[in-house]
Design an enzyme around this catalytic site. Structure first.
Site, PDB file in Angstrom:
ATOM      1  N   ARG A   1     -12.231  32.364 -29.169  1.00  0.00           N
ATOM      2  CA  ARG A   1     -13.628  33.102 -29.296  1.00  0.00           C
ATOM      3  C   ARG A   1     -14.039  33.288 -27.757  1.00  0.00           C
ATOM      4  O   ARG A   1     -13.907  32.489 -26.918  1.00  0.00           O
ATOM      5  CB  ARG A   1     -14.596  32.487 -30.058  1.00  0.00           C
ATOM      6  CG  ARG A   1     -14.379  32.213 -31.334  1.00  0.00           C
ATOM      7  CD  ARG A   1     -14.422  33.750 -32.200  1.00  0.00           C
ATOM      8  NE  ARG A   1     -14.524  33.593 -33.684  1.00  0.00           N
ATOM      9  CZ  ARG A   1     -13.282  33.949 -34.324  1.00  0.00           C
ATOM     10  NH1 ARG A   1     -12.145  34.404 -33.593  1.00  0.00           N
ATOM     11  NH2 ARG A   1     -13.563  33.873 -35.481  1.00  0.00           N
TER      12      ARG A   1
ATOM     13  N   GLU B   1     -18.394  41.726 -28.296  1.00  0.00           N
ATOM     14  CA  GLU B   1     -17.326  42.584 -28.943  1.00  0.00           C
ATOM     15  C   GLU B   1     -17.945  43.745 -29.971  1.00  0.00           C
ATOM     16  O   GLU B   1     -18.816  43.456 -30.502  1.00  0.00           O
ATOM     17  CB  GLU B   1     -16.348  41.899 -30.060  1.00  0.00           C
ATOM     18  CG  GLU B   1     -15.733  40.577 -29.200  1.00  0.00           C
ATOM     19  CD  GLU B   1     -14.729  40.012 -29.992  1.00  0.00           C
ATOM     20  OE1 GLU B   1     -14.589  39.906 -31.092  1.00  0.00           O
ATOM     21  OE2 GLU B   1     -13.943  39.067 -29.394  1.00  0.00           O
TER      22      GLU B   1
ATOM     23  N   HIS C   1      -9.178  41.944 -30.380  1.00  0.00           N
ATOM     24  CA  HIS C   1      -9.521  41.044 -31.337  1.00  0.00           C
ATOM     25  C   HIS C   1      -8.500  41.287 -32.409  1.00  0.00           C
ATOM     26  O   HIS C   1      -8.973  41.430 -33.531  1.00  0.00           O
ATOM     27  CB  HIS C   1     -10.810  40.819 -31.801  1.00  0.00           C
ATOM     28  CG  HIS C   1     -11.011  39.293 -32.500  1.00  0.00           C
ATOM     29  ND1 HIS C   1     -12.308  38.790 -32.208  1.00  0.00           N
ATOM     30  CD2 HIS C   1     -10.290  38.741 -33.137  1.00  0.00           C
ATOM     31  CE1 HIS C   1     -12.281  37.558 -32.819  1.00  0.00           C
ATOM     32  NE2 HIS C   1     -11.128  37.455 -33.524  1.00  0.00           N
TER      33      HIS C   1
HETATM   34  C1  DGY Z   1     -10.080  34.682 -37.122  1.00  0.00           C
HETATM   35  O1  DGY Z   1      -9.645  34.710 -38.413  1.00  0.00           O
HETATM   36  O2  DGY Z   1     -11.110  33.982 -36.919  1.00  0.00           O
HETATM   37  C2  DGY Z   1      -9.890  35.554 -36.233  1.00  0.00           C
HETATM   38  O3  DGY Z   1     -10.470  35.691 -34.947  1.00  0.00           O
HETATM   39  C3  DGY Z   1     -10.099  36.938 -36.737  1.00  0.00           C
HETATM   40  O4  DGY Z   1      -8.765  37.441 -37.580  1.00  0.00           O
END
Ligand code: DGY
Length: 319
Positions: free
Chosen positions: A238, A267, A286
């Site tokens: 993240r 984002e 992402h």
């Molecule tokens: C998640 O699954 O947390 C990813 O960051 C998005 O697919």
């Protein structure tokens, strides 16, 4: 009246088909735009279930105005967009999508590491821009991956899957995690170290930890200074785990050699953002879990979880 399910992004009809008989299902139809907050709030007031994306905030405001809400299925393994405590108080089950995305996410994470180390994106751009005039001894020379040291910050199942890939590249594997992983230590030869040790010794620092109060802002100027000047920083977890200004400064001053980033604090990141101006940064929107097979698997899991809760059964993957 049939219970109402609201889905905050357009999903394939085949995926939601199993819900259509028993429930009234509505989706936010605009493919590339997140559902506006006011519409999400309005839909939530009458919903028994929501399928949400990580860009949707499920907070007290939403939960307090959703009296029939029984379950929120988040199309992600991470759930930092959801106020778990408030959901628990309201008796709303929160489900995520673990396991189905582990290998796909690990593939992409390793891919990002390789792309940064071997300058794949730069090389692609170079050849397509007609710059390739001759073979030359150090043309776009990158850095080796095999036999180097990888330091994984956050050794959950995705961390372990990345370590498995690293083992195939004969890498020395270090990890830092809230708890020790004796199995991974035994089967992958991974060594548990402090974060300081990991930063000091790793050629590739790979972040795969969830975003929590503990990990938010974990990477500051000091952490980049502690890394080798030849090291690469990879983040597939993240954005807010990293202070992006500090990262940009570390890249600018040569404190680290490069970065591979799949996630950002805001984002979508603006194309004007300083981090995107470096040739030695590989940036992705992402997409770590984004293979068609896996994203469909994640959607199916959300559908199964909702189906279970609305029928009084235990969901497969409640957080
Ligand atoms: C998640 O699954 O947390 C990813 O960051 C998005 O697919």
């Amino acid at each position: 009246m049939k219970p109402f399910i609201f889905i905050t992004r357009k999903l394939p009809q085949t995926v939601i088909e199993p819900l259509n008989q028993e429930f009234r299902v509505e989706m936010w139809e605009k493919e590339d735009v997140p559902v506006p907050r006011d519409i999400l709030l309005e839909k939530a007031t009458g919903a028994s279930a929501l399928i949400t994306m990580l860009s949707d905030k499920v907070d007290t405001e939403l939960l307090e105005n959703a009296p029939s809400l029984k379950v929120v299925a988040n199309l992600a393994v991470g759930y930092d967009n959801i106020d778990l405590k408030a959901a628990k108080q309201k008796g709303v089950a929160i489900c995520n999508t673990p396991d189905v995305l582990t290998d796909t996410t690990a593939d992409l994470t390793f891919c990002l590491l390789m792309a940064a180390a071997r300058r794949i994106v730069e090389a692609d751009r170079y050849i397509k821009e007609g710059k390739w005039k001759s073979w030359s001894p150090l043309l776009l020379a990158g850095t080796d991956i095999h036999h180097k040291t990888i330091g994984i910050v956050g050794m959950g199942s995705i961390g372990e899957a990345v370590a498995k890939r690293a083992k195939g590249f004969d890498m020395n594997i270090l990890y830092h995690n809230r708890s020790r992983k004796p199995e991974a230590e035994k089967s992958l030869g991974a060594s548990y170290v402090s974060l300081d040790e990991l930063l000091d010794q790793s050629d590739f620092v790979v972040v795969l930890a969830p975003l929590t109060a503990e990990t938010e802002g974990l990477f500051q100027k000091e952490q980049f200074l502690a890394m080798k000047k030849s090291a690469f920083f990879i983040n597939a977890a993240r954005g807010p785990i990293v202070n992006e200004e500090a990262l940009a400064e570390a890249l600018e001053t040569g404190e680290i050699a490069g970065a591979g980033l799949d996630v950002f604090t805001n984002e979508p990141i603006s194309s004007e953002h300083p981090l995107l101006s470096f040739d030695n940064v590989v940036a992705l929107p992402h997409i770590a879990s984004s293979s068609t097979e896996t994203r469909i698997g994640m959607m199916n899991l959300c559908v199964q979880n909702i189906h279970a809760v609305l029928n009084g059964d235990k969901p497969k993957t409640e957080v």
